[in-house]
Every structure is written in C-alpha cells, then in structure tokens.
Design an enzyme around this catalytic site. Structure first.
Site, short mmCIF file in Angstrom:
data_model
loop_
_atom_site.label_atom_id
_atom_site.label_comp_id
_atom_site.label_asym_id
_atom_site.label_seq_id
_atom_site.Cartn_x
_atom_site.Cartn_y
_atom_site.Cartn_z
N GLU A 12 23.36 -49.16 -50.30
CA GLU A 12 24.70 -49.58 -50.98
C GLU A 12 25.76 -49.39 -49.66
OE1 GLU A 12 24.78 -47.59 -55.26
OE2 GLU A 12 24.19 -46.02 -53.56
N ASP A 214 24.12 -54.29 -63.20
CA ASP A 214 23.37 -54.29 -64.65
C ASP A 214 24.39 -53.70 -65.82
OD1 ASP A 214 22.59 -51.39 -63.04
OD2 ASP A 214 23.15 -51.16 -65.21
N1 ADE Z 1 24.17 -47.34 -61.23
C1 ADE Z 1 23.94 -48.51 -61.40
N2 ADE Z 1 23.27 -49.00 -62.76
C2 ADE Z 1 23.32 -47.65 -63.37
C3 ADE Z 1 23.19 -47.30 -64.87
N3 ADE Z 1 22.68 -48.19 -65.78
N4 ADE Z 1 23.16 -46.03 -65.34
C4 ADE Z 1 23.82 -45.11 -64.24
N5 ADE Z 1 24.10 -45.50 -63.01
C5 ADE Z 1 23.97 -46.74 -62.63
#
Ligand code: ADE
Length: 249
Positions: A12, A214
């Site tokens: 990151e 996501d």
């Molecule tokens: N960071 C990136 N995607 C995530 C997710 N689905 N839940 C928690 N933290 C995240």
C-alpha cells in the site's frame, strides 16, 4: 514538522520509502520505521499491519517515539456506498469504528467516555489530500492497461465517512447491513478510525485516503489481493508523491 505516512501493508506504500533521502530504518515495537527526508522535509513511512490495535500501536509510536506531527493513512478499502466503485479513491471526512458496541451502556458505535462515535479528519490536511487527488484525477493514478485489466471505468474521487472494524468484509449481506445502519458510509477498512482516535488523543492532525479494491462482497477475497499487488502501490506513489510537496514545512 514531521509527517508520517502510514499503511497497513507494504504494497500500500510500495516504492515510497526508498525515495527518502538520509534514509534510516529504525526497528521499534516490532516494526520497521523508515525515517528520512523528502525534498528536505522530515518524513516517516510506517507499516501497521492489519487491524485496529496494530494501527493504534503504530500511530502511538509514530507520535511518541518518532515525533510525527501529522499522520496520513494510505491504503485500500472495500466500497460500500452504491456510487463507490473498484478503482475509486475515497478521502475520509470522518472515521467510525463499525464494530464498537458498548450498548446499552453507551449508544451503538459511540467510543465509551469520548462522547462521540465519529472522529473528524483534519480539515487542512484533508483539503491538501483532496487537492492532490483532484490535481491528478483518480483515472490518472492508474495506467490505461491496468484500468482495462481490472475493468475500471472512469474512477472517481469521493469525500466522506470511512468505517473501520476488525473484520475483512467478504459477504454481500454484511455489507448491506453496514449500508443500512450507516447509510453515509462510503467504504469499509480495518485501521483508519483507530488511528483517528489516537491522533485525537494527542492533538495530531490526521487524514486518510483509501483506494477501492473490492465491493466488500463474496468476490472481495479475490479482488483485494490482485488489486493490492498490481494497483495499490501505483496509486499511493502518485498521490503521496503529489501530496508531500503541498504540505506546509
Ligand atoms: N480493505 C479492503 N477491502 C476490505 C474489505 N472488504 N473489508 C475490510 N477491509 C478491507
């Protein structure tokens, strides 16, 4: 004034710490802190690892041991709000711990004895983060080939509530529950609200930017690692590289 750039995972903030001049790597509290100068200004890069406790420990060390006087978190998040798509950038205006629940002693989400559930981002630092992101444009942070591979259409920049909890959200029904309970939440992640609380305690300005890897659904465990490896560092280098020269000395 020392600026700290904090992320959970190395990808990151990949490629940033090596750009520091007079770089020194200091091991403290079982973590490596990269200490140096960015075009003459004192800058620290640190990795918290995942979750609220790890993030809070790292933030406290940045402030108490390394003298950080502003902290910027950069990393990934799962999109919650219907407008927040994979590839978008979310800059936090407020931070809330979605797994905080001391009810009925305190209202749901309220951090006990703080009288609040939400911690605000520092206005000045956040304005600079927004300016850096807007000057780049979310689309310009990612090259066209990567955009095509990840199916990213016209990535956008958002500003609003980020929520944190010690859960990787990977079920659409859980994401829906979070959306229903906190309709203004833009994205979910696992650290920023903890860092916001530590910064609040110490009076240290805090801002956070999250790129959306996501949609916090059944696909998240596939989308997140791919995005982490291929896109996270590109976006962080573009945005943090643009932000640092904008900061007041
Ligand atoms: N960071 C990136 N995607 C995530 C997710 N689905 N839940 C928690 N933290 C995240």
């Amino acid at each position: 004034m020392t600026t700290a750039i904090l992320s959970a995972l190395p990808q990151e903030q990949a490629g940033l710490a090596v750009q520091l001049q007079d770089l020194e790597v200091v091991r403290y509290a079982a973590r490596d802190f990269h200490v140096g100068r960015w075009h003459g200004r004192p800058v620290l890069f640190a990795l918290s690892r995942i979750g609220k406790v790890a993030a809070a420990t790292t933030a406290a060390a940045l402030i108490e041991r390394f003298g950080a006087r502003r902290i910027v978190f950069t990393g990934l998040a799962g999109g919650l709000h219907p407008d927040v798509k994979v590839g978008d950038t979310v800059i936090g205006s407020e931070f809330l711990q979605h797994d905080m629940d001391a009810s009925p002693l305190f209202p749901r989400y309220e951090v006990p004895l703080y009288g609040r559930a939400r911690f605000a981002a520092d206005l000045e630092l956040t304005a600079l983060l927004l300016a850096a992101a807007r000057s780049l444009g979310a689309a310009d942070m990612i090259d066209p080939a990567t955009c095509r591979r990840f199916g990213l259409a016209a990535p956008r920049i958002h500003h609003g509530l980020l929520i944190s909890g010690d859960r990787f959200v990977t079920r659409a029904d859980e994401a829906q529950q979070l959306r229903s309970a906190l309709p203004d939440a833009l994205a979910v992640e696992m650290e920023a609200a903890a860092v916001a609380q530590v910064c609040h305690d110490h009076g240290v300005p805090f801002a956070a930017v999250r790129n959306i890897s996501d949609r916090a659904d059944e696909q998240a465990h596939v989308d997140f690692p791919a995005y982490l490896e291929e896109v996270a560092g590109v976006q962080a280098r573009a945005l943090i590289g643009t932000l640092l020269p904008l900061l007041p000395p």
